[in-house]
Write an enzyme that holds these catalytic residues in place. Structure first.
Site, short mmCIF file in Angstrom:
data_model
loop_
_atom_site.label_atom_id
_atom_site.label_comp_id
_atom_site.label_asym_id
_atom_site.label_seq_id
_atom_site.Cartn_x
_atom_site.Cartn_y
_atom_site.Cartn_z
N ARG A 169 3.66 6.62 -5.29
CA ARG A 169 4.19 7.13 -6.55
C ARG A 169 3.08 7.48 -7.54
O ARG A 169 3.34 8.12 -8.57
CB ARG A 169 5.14 6.09 -7.17
N ASN A 213 -5.06 5.44 -19.29
CA ASN A 213 -4.58 4.67 -18.14
C ASN A 213 -4.51 5.56 -16.88
O ASN A 213 -4.97 5.19 -15.79
CB ASN A 213 -3.22 4.12 -18.52
N GLU A 295 7.40 5.67 -18.35
CA GLU A 295 7.54 5.52 -16.91
C GLU A 295 8.32 4.27 -16.52
O GLU A 295 8.72 4.12 -15.35
CB GLU A 295 6.16 5.50 -16.25
N GLY A 325 -4.21 -3.54 -16.39
CA GLY A 325 -4.16 -3.38 -14.95
C GLY A 325 -3.41 -4.50 -14.26
O GLY A 325 -2.93 -4.33 -13.15
N ASP A 327 -0.33 -5.74 -14.46
CA ASP A 327 1.02 -5.58 -14.98
C ASP A 327 2.04 -5.93 -13.88
O ASP A 327 2.27 -5.09 -13.03
CB ASP A 327 1.26 -4.18 -15.54
N GLU A 511 -1.14 -1.41 -1.06
CA GLU A 511 -1.59 -1.63 -2.44
C GLU A 511 -1.99 -3.08 -2.69
O GLU A 511 -2.92 -3.37 -3.43
CB GLU A 511 -0.45 -1.23 -3.39
#
Length: 551
Positions: A169, A213, A295, A325, A327, A511
């Site tokens: 995404r 960001n 978002e 970062g 989050d 990820e």
């Protein structure tokens, strides 16, 4: 796998949002920079010079997000209008879109909606998979994007040179992700991409005054951990003109992080800056807006409903958490568990201040190299003062590690996290402190599959049991640089085995990973993504640094 973009069944969504609630949501998003609390923010906040999709589409945007017309809130934020926004809004307000299917049809008729991200290529069947290094090298072209000239009405920001995206995404360039991605690019001889990505980030600083960001208008109100100086450290360019331009960008980025510092008295704060009780300056994460993130609009509104605090405070702290970062994580939570208690802007983080110390040292060294002695003295002094303040306020001598500082309670938060290793990576920690942190790391943070992010399980993705590539690299390199090579090697070994196990099973690079049970990670606001830029980069860098490891 990327999240599907089809709508949820209508039985699981509200049929219609009340007009009063929509107007409230629209008003939250209507101002570029909402008014700030005078106790925490100067009244003279700079005016915004951009508009996000929430600003432009108001009640239409709120309806699409709150009714979850698309499963991923980022979908509509990234859509491109097919005609003038004013005409789209006029037709929306004149129509009847109580039915979700009708609203979705209206959106699809009036916007080019991004397609579901295709999964990154997997490496064939388990028996036919190429070596991990070969697969990573093959992924770079798949994740490379060409320069961006945004279409009218798009939330995309201009990007002048080729770059690498994380994957899934995340279809644009992201700030701190890119440094860890570059670690792999350099090992694979892709210096062309390293240089072009640095050029992109320098151009962003020159155009916007900081690196957002990510390259979307809705990210412009915040940055991410300041790692541009680390990227520049990977460059092989020795052209004096290029070096001067990059130094100017570093100095401007530093000014962004220190904005408002000259207005502060001890105990005060402005934007990213906090004046500690003795008047020394440290930094926090911050966002110039106090509205829901475009978002993650629906998610933020629902969190604010539960909080029992002014919604603007919640929205800003969620945004500040996104800037970090991490989050999200228990580090930012008042009760250590519930996202509704988030208070990111009331915390002085050890990782951010360690990186800013590194930035100040890098500027001092670059100024000295270019014979600007006044600049070199100024930034060396700034770095020394920051190091002293970090030691005074963020070092917990009783526990033997660095920890975040709670502004309101005037003490460290106490919990040990992987952020404690940043002072080793950036040269803040003394040898004695590094040895203490090595012991704490071995005792609390070392998991079967790599470094734990924190020691608590909350369901947030930056907590246990997840491990993340950037923290493995920061931790291992920090330990190696301070004489703890065996522990650094052990972290690299465990991480490589975790990544390789999933690669053998599925052919994917993920990820994040569960480092307790050595499997794909979980938690967070969106499904697990594959691709994946920083995992590729850190994995490749570890293989190069420890070529004899078996994984």
């Amino acid at each position: 796998m990327a999240r599907a973009y089809s709508a949820y069944p209508s039985s699981r969504r509200p049929k219609r949002i009340g007009a009063t609630f929509l107007l409230l949501l629209a008003s939250v998003a209507s101002g570029p920079v909402p008014a700030q609390s005078p106790a925490r923010q100067p009244a003279s906040a700079p005016a915004a010079t951009y508009a996000s999709p929430a600003d432009i589409y108001g009640d239409l945007f709120a309806a699409v997000q709150m009714r979850r017309i698309f499963a991923d809130g980022k979908t509509f934020a990234d859509a491109v209008p097919r005609r003038a926004p004013a005409a789209i809004l006029r037709d929306y307000r004149a129509g009847d879109f109580a039915n979700d299917a009708a609203l979705k049809r209206f959106v699809l008729d009036n916007f080019i909606v991004p397609a579901e991200a295709a999964p990154a290529p997997s490496a064939g069947g388990e028996q036919a998979r190429p070596p991990l290094t070969t697969h990573i090298a093959m992924l770079w072209p798949e994740l490379t994007r060409q320069p961006v000239r945004p279409e009218p009405g798009s939330s995309a920001l201009a990007v002048p040179a080729p770059y690498v995206v994380p994957g899934g995404r995340f279809r644009e360039i992201y700030y701190w992700d890119s440094y860890f991605t570059m670690l792999g690019l350099t090992r694979d001889g892709r210096d062309d991409l390293v240089e072009s990505m640095i050029d992109d980030f320098v151009a962003l600083v020159e155009r916007h005054g900081h690196i957002p960001n990510g390259t979307r208008s809705y990210y412009l109100s915040r940055s991410q951990p300041p790692v541009l100086y680390l990227m520049i450290g990977l460059s092989k360019t020795r052209n004096p003109a290029v070096q001067r331009r990059r130094l100017a960008a570093l100095r401007r980025e530093h000014a962004y992080w220190m904005r408002g510092a000259d207005t502060l008295r001890p105990g005060g704060s402005a934007y990213h800056v906090v004046a500690m009780p003795d008047g020394s300056l440290l930094n926090r994460y911050w966002d110039d807006r106090d509205s829901p993130r475009d978002e993650s609009w629906r998610e933020d509104v629902l969190v604010a409903r539960e909080a029992g605090r002014p919604s603007g405070e919640i929205f800003r702290d969620l945004r500040a958490g996104a800037e970090s970062g991490w989050d999200f994580t228990s580090r930012w939570l008042g009760d250590g568990r519930s996202l509704a208690t988030i208070r990111t802007s009331r915390i002085v983080p050890v990782d951010l201040n360690s990186l800013l110390h590194g930035l100040e040292r890098a500027i001092a060294e670059d100024c000295a190299r270019l014979a600007d002695r006044a600049c070199a003295r100024d930034f060396a002094a700034r770095a020394d003062k920051r190091k002293a303040a970090i030691t005074r306020y963020l070092w917990d001598a009783a526990k033997g590690y660095f920890a975040d500082y709670d502004i309101d309670h005037k003490r460290t938060k106490g919990a040990v996290t992987a952020a404690a290793l940043y002072p080793l990576f950036t040269g803040v920690a003394t040898q004695a402190q590094a040895s203490a942190i090595a012991g704490a790391t071995h005792r609390w943070l070392l998991a079967p599959g790599g470094l734990r992010t924190t020691t608590v399980t909350t369901g947030q993705q930056w907590d246990s049991p997840n491990g993340w590539a950037p923290l493995q690299w920061i931790g291992a390199e920090g330990l190696r640089r301070t004489g703890h090579a065996a522990l650094a090697r052990d972290i690299a070994q465990r991480w490589l085995r975790t990544v390789a196990r999933e690669y053998r099973a599925s052919g994917r690079m993920l990820e994040k990973y569960d480092v307790e049970d050595i499997r794909p990670g979980g938690g967070g606001e969106y499904p697990l993504q594959d691709g994946f830029g920083w995992t590729n980069g850190v994995t490749r860098a570890f293989i190069a640094a420890y070529p004899d490891l078996q994984y």
